[in-house]
Design an enzyme around this catalytic site. Structure first.
Site, mmCIF file in Angstrom:
data_model
loop_
_atom_site.group_PDB
_atom_site.id
_atom_site.type_symbol
_atom_site.label_atom_id
_atom_site.label_comp_id
_atom_site.label_asym_id
_atom_site.label_seq_id
_atom_site.Cartn_x
_atom_site.Cartn_y
_atom_site.Cartn_z
ATOM 1 N N GLU A 51 27.165 35.299 -64.016
ATOM 2 C CA GLU A 51 25.953 36.019 -63.572
ATOM 3 C C GLU A 51 26.216 37.205 -62.895
ATOM 4 O O GLU A 51 27.044 37.286 -61.918
ATOM 5 C CB GLU A 51 24.892 35.099 -62.796
ATOM 6 C CG GLU A 51 24.306 33.947 -63.532
ATOM 7 C CD GLU A 51 23.100 33.275 -63.177
ATOM 8 O OE1 GLU A 51 22.242 33.058 -63.933
ATOM 9 O OE2 GLU A 51 23.340 33.031 -61.967
ATOM 10 N N CYS B 195 32.553 28.311 -57.466
ATOM 11 C CA CYS B 195 33.008 28.722 -56.186
ATOM 12 C C CYS B 195 33.455 27.451 -55.401
ATOM 13 O O CYS B 195 32.951 26.327 -55.618
ATOM 14 C CB CYS B 195 31.975 29.327 -55.146
ATOM 15 S SG CYS B 195 32.529 29.765 -53.723
ATOM 16 N N SER C 283 31.873 40.814 -49.410
ATOM 17 C CA SER C 283 31.295 39.871 -48.749
ATOM 18 C C SER C 283 32.203 38.687 -48.548
ATOM 19 O O SER C 283 32.598 38.066 -49.930
ATOM 20 C CB SER C 283 29.734 39.372 -49.383
ATOM 21 O OG SER C 283 29.419 38.545 -48.439
ATOM 22 N N ASN D 280 16.763 31.446 -49.309
ATOM 23 C CA ASN D 280 16.232 31.590 -50.794
ATOM 24 C C ASN D 280 16.336 30.065 -51.344
ATOM 25 O O ASN D 280 17.332 29.284 -51.160
ATOM 26 C CB ASN D 280 16.892 32.331 -51.770
ATOM 27 C CG ASN D 280 16.707 33.805 -51.277
ATOM 28 O OD1 ASN D 280 15.446 34.173 -51.059
ATOM 29 N ND2 ASN D 280 17.724 34.671 -51.005
ATOM 30 N N SER E 288 29.619 36.510 -43.856
ATOM 31 C CA SER E 288 28.633 35.540 -44.170
ATOM 32 C C SER E 288 28.873 34.413 -42.962
ATOM 33 O O SER E 288 29.710 33.650 -42.872
ATOM 34 C CB SER E 288 28.840 34.633 -45.390
ATOM 35 O OG SER E 288 28.485 35.567 -46.476
ATOM 36 N N LEU E 289 28.205 34.719 -41.925
ATOM 37 C CA LEU E 289 28.382 34.166 -40.579
ATOM 38 C C LEU E 289 27.263 32.781 -40.419
ATOM 39 O O LEU E 289 27.811 31.737 -40.543
ATOM 40 C CB LEU E 289 28.033 35.070 -39.478
ATOM 41 C CG LEU E 289 28.611 34.218 -38.248
ATOM 42 C CD1 LEU E 289 30.190 34.250 -38.109
ATOM 43 C CD2 LEU E 289 28.127 35.349 -36.892
ATOM 44 N N HIS E 290 26.156 33.001 -40.700
ATOM 45 C CA HIS E 290 25.012 31.797 -40.686
ATOM 46 C C HIS E 290 25.224 30.950 -39.316
ATOM 47 O O HIS E 290 23.869 30.195 -39.556
ATOM 48 C CB HIS E 290 25.285 31.264 -42.009
ATOM 49 C CG HIS E 290 25.374 31.969 -43.250
ATOM 50 N ND1 HIS E 290 24.676 33.469 -43.343
ATOM 51 C CD2 HIS E 290 26.167 32.096 -44.145
ATOM 52 C CE1 HIS E 290 24.746 33.656 -44.327
ATOM 53 N NE2 HIS E 290 25.971 33.120 -45.111
ATOM 54 N N CYS F 72 19.845 36.101 -53.286
ATOM 55 C CA CYS F 72 20.990 35.913 -52.737
ATOM 56 C C CYS F 72 21.231 34.258 -52.690
ATOM 57 O O CYS F 72 20.280 33.629 -52.282
ATOM 58 C CB CYS F 72 21.032 36.135 -51.232
ATOM 59 S SG CYS F 72 21.229 38.091 -50.985
ATOM 60 N N GLY G 228 31.144 33.265 -56.077
ATOM 61 C CA GLY G 228 32.660 33.183 -55.798
ATOM 62 C C GLY G 228 32.980 33.728 -54.696
ATOM 63 O O GLY G 228 32.261 34.335 -53.790
ATOM 64 N N GLU G 229 34.306 33.616 -54.335
ATOM 65 C CA GLU G 229 34.735 34.153 -52.733
ATOM 66 C C GLU G 229 35.862 34.987 -53.248
ATOM 67 O O GLU G 229 37.083 34.759 -53.574
ATOM 68 C CB GLU G 229 35.421 32.846 -52.041
ATOM 69 C CG GLU G 229 36.041 33.090 -50.849
ATOM 70 C CD GLU G 229 35.369 34.426 -49.797
ATOM 71 O OE1 GLU G 229 34.349 34.149 -49.493
ATOM 72 O OE2 GLU G 229 36.062 35.474 -49.784
ATOM 73 N N CYS H 169 25.393 43.633 -58.297
ATOM 74 C CA CYS H 169 25.951 42.481 -57.573
ATOM 75 C C CYS H 169 26.928 41.865 -58.516
ATOM 76 O O CYS H 169 26.404 41.113 -59.405
ATOM 77 C CB CYS H 169 24.821 41.465 -56.904
ATOM 78 S SG CYS H 169 25.506 40.094 -55.908
HETATM 79 N N1 SAH Z 1 31.400 33.913 -51.037
HETATM 80 C C1 SAH Z 1 31.127 35.313 -50.603
HETATM 81 C C2 SAH Z 1 30.259 35.841 -51.501
HETATM 82 C C3 SAH Z 1 28.933 35.483 -51.751
HETATM 83 S S1 SAH Z 1 27.885 36.510 -50.987
HETATM 84 C C4 SAH Z 1 30.468 35.045 -49.304
HETATM 85 O O1 SAH Z 1 30.354 34.015 -48.836
HETATM 86 O O2 SAH Z 1 30.090 35.986 -48.685
HETATM 87 C C5 SAH Z 1 26.160 35.769 -50.977
HETATM 88 C C6 SAH Z 1 25.617 35.756 -49.876
HETATM 89 O O3 SAH Z 1 24.339 35.035 -50.045
HETATM 90 C C7 SAH Z 1 26.439 34.929 -48.762
HETATM 91 O O4 SAH Z 1 25.973 35.639 -47.530
HETATM 92 C C8 SAH Z 1 25.840 33.745 -48.834
HETATM 93 O O5 SAH Z 1 26.047 32.972 -47.791
HETATM 94 C C9 SAH Z 1 24.468 33.897 -49.055
HETATM 95 N N2 SAH Z 1 23.643 32.802 -49.599
HETATM 96 C C10 SAH Z 1 23.856 31.713 -50.064
HETATM 97 N N3 SAH Z 1 23.236 30.835 -50.504
HETATM 98 C C11 SAH Z 1 21.780 31.484 -49.833
HETATM 99 C C12 SAH Z 1 20.463 31.142 -50.020
HETATM 100 N N4 SAH Z 1 20.263 30.092 -50.589
HETATM 101 N N5 SAH Z 1 19.757 31.997 -49.620
HETATM 102 C C13 SAH Z 1 19.857 33.012 -49.142
HETATM 103 N N6 SAH Z 1 21.410 33.390 -49.086
HETATM 104 C C14 SAH Z 1 22.253 32.680 -49.323
#
Ligand code: SAH
Length: 366
Positions: free
Chosen positions: A88, A108, A204, A312, A227-229, A356, A174-175, A101
């Site tokens: 996608e 992944c 990212s 999301n 992607s810290l979270h 995302c 993917g990463e 994107c």
């Molecule tokens: N693997 C890479 C590239 C993916 S980027 C990475 O981890 O950065 C996609 C972004 O969306 C990342 O920051 C990921 O953590 C975030 N993401 C994943 N699931 C999500 C969700 N359900 N809602 C919002 N963001 C999400």
């Protein structure tokens, strides 16, 4: 095909050399097949159509969001064993330009708890050409199908190249930093052949430290997003298995070094998320005031922008949910009070599963 090979191929079909150049121009415009290459003789178009394809994948389906600003492409790929997958890609028409994107892998391996991309695990790395093809599919769409009223909107915002892809974000499935060689090849071609500036490309990562270091050594001024979270290793480890390999301090050190070397501002992605069982001391979410304080401390005095992403929906992750708008703003306010530059990411195309974290391998076509 590289230019020299394409030339040989065209000459092999009994054609003069200059035809190769014409074909190549069409390829970089994203031509979906040879029939559109109107400056070629019909017989050549037919011969090419029998012997070759313009992209290393075919467009299986296109989905348009209700607000008509977002298009998702389902692309059918073929691997070296003739196995097919659907990947996608998302095209977003925004006030600052047209952003694509891009997915970097089929599936992944990272196993993040909140993300749809990892549900089927990792199938394989995508090639540089398969990543480029995603941009080209979007480019062709923009040039041939952009509705007039949308075009007007983009032009009103002062972008003269309103029919071109202006930004690339490698934020699909993917990463990317597990696939760095192909990633660099792809971004290099997008820069050299499509004229997309390095500064309008963002990679990212979930925090693969050697990959970040490799990007830093590459020294192109592309943007890095982490992607810290979560603001501490205990919580991040529960949400993102990769944190056990590369803890927060190491990831941020590498990321700050990238920002210093390239002069680009670092982007920190931070999902705001509720989870069911209260985790020790975390209260079932990652957005309590103490988390905002911890995050501020990690980023103090650095050139960063924190992109807040309300989680999301992902059907298979029914145990998770997004916090209220109020909670999101409360979290943001604390960051602001601490002098941290922050924005809330606008969700795009949730109605077509393109926001995302919603992109996936082998989705059911609608
Ligand atoms: N693997 C890479 C590239 C993916 S980027 C990475 O981890 O950065 C996609 C972004 O969306 C990342 O920051 C990921 O953590 C975030 N993401 C994943 N699931 C999500 C969700 N359900 N809602 C919002 N963001 C999400």
């Amino acid at each position: 095909m590289p230019p020299s090979e394409l030339e040989q191929f065209v000459v092999g079909l009994g054609q003069p050399r200059f035809r190769a150049k014409q074909v190549q121009e069409w390829l970089y415009r994203g031509a979906p097949d040879f029939s559109v290459m109107k400056n070629l003789p019909e017989s050549l178009r037919r011969d090419l159509g029998r012997a070759a394809q313009t992209l290393p994948c075919t467009i299986e389906q296109k989905l348009e969001s209700l607000d008509r600003q977002t298009t998702k492409f389902l692309l059918r790929t073929t691997d070296t064993n003739q196995q097919h997958d659907i990947i996608e890609t998302v095209l977003m028409r925004t006030s600052y330009g047209n952003s694509v994107c891009v997915s970097s892998q089929a599936g992944c391996a990272m196993g993040c708890k909140f993300c749809a991309s990892t549900l089927l695990g990792l199938k394989r790395n995508l090639t540089a050409n398969e990543m480029l093809a995603q941009v080209l599919a979007a480019q062709w769409e923009l040039r041939t199908r952009l509705a007039p009223h949308d075009a007007h909107k983009v032009r009103a915002n002062g972008d003269p190249n309103n029919n071109d892809v202006s930004h690339i974000v490698v934020m699909g499935t993917g990463e990317p930093l597990q696939n760095t060689e192909n990633l660099r090849g792809f971004l290099g071609t997008a820069n050299a052949k499509l004229g997309i500036s390095w500064r309008r490309m963002t990679v990212s990562t979930c925090g693969i430290v050697p990959g970040i270091n490799e990007l830093t050594e590459w020294a192109r001024p592309v943007n890095l997003a982490i992607s810290l979270h979560a603001p501490n290793d205990e919580l991040r480890g529960e949400l993102m298995p990769i944190n056990k390999r590369y803890p927060i301090a190491d990831v941020l050190d590498a990321a700050f070094a990238h920002s210093e070397r390239t002069g680009r501002q670092l982007m920190i992605e931070y999902i705001l998320l509720d989870f069911p069982t209260p985790n020790r001391g975390t209260g079932g979410g990652n957005y309590a005031p103490e988390h905002a304080e911890q995050l501020s401390a990690l980023l103090k005095d650095k050139s960063v922008m924190v992109n807040l992403i309300p989680w999301n929906a992902v059907a298979e992750r029914g145990d998770l949910s997004a916090p209220s708008n109020n909670a999101v703003h409360r979290f943001q306010d604390i960051l602001k009070e601490n002098g941290i530059h922050t924005r809330i990411r606008r969700e795009r195309g949730a109605d077509i599963g393109s926001a995302c974290g919603q992109l996936r391998l082998n989705p059911q076509p609608l």
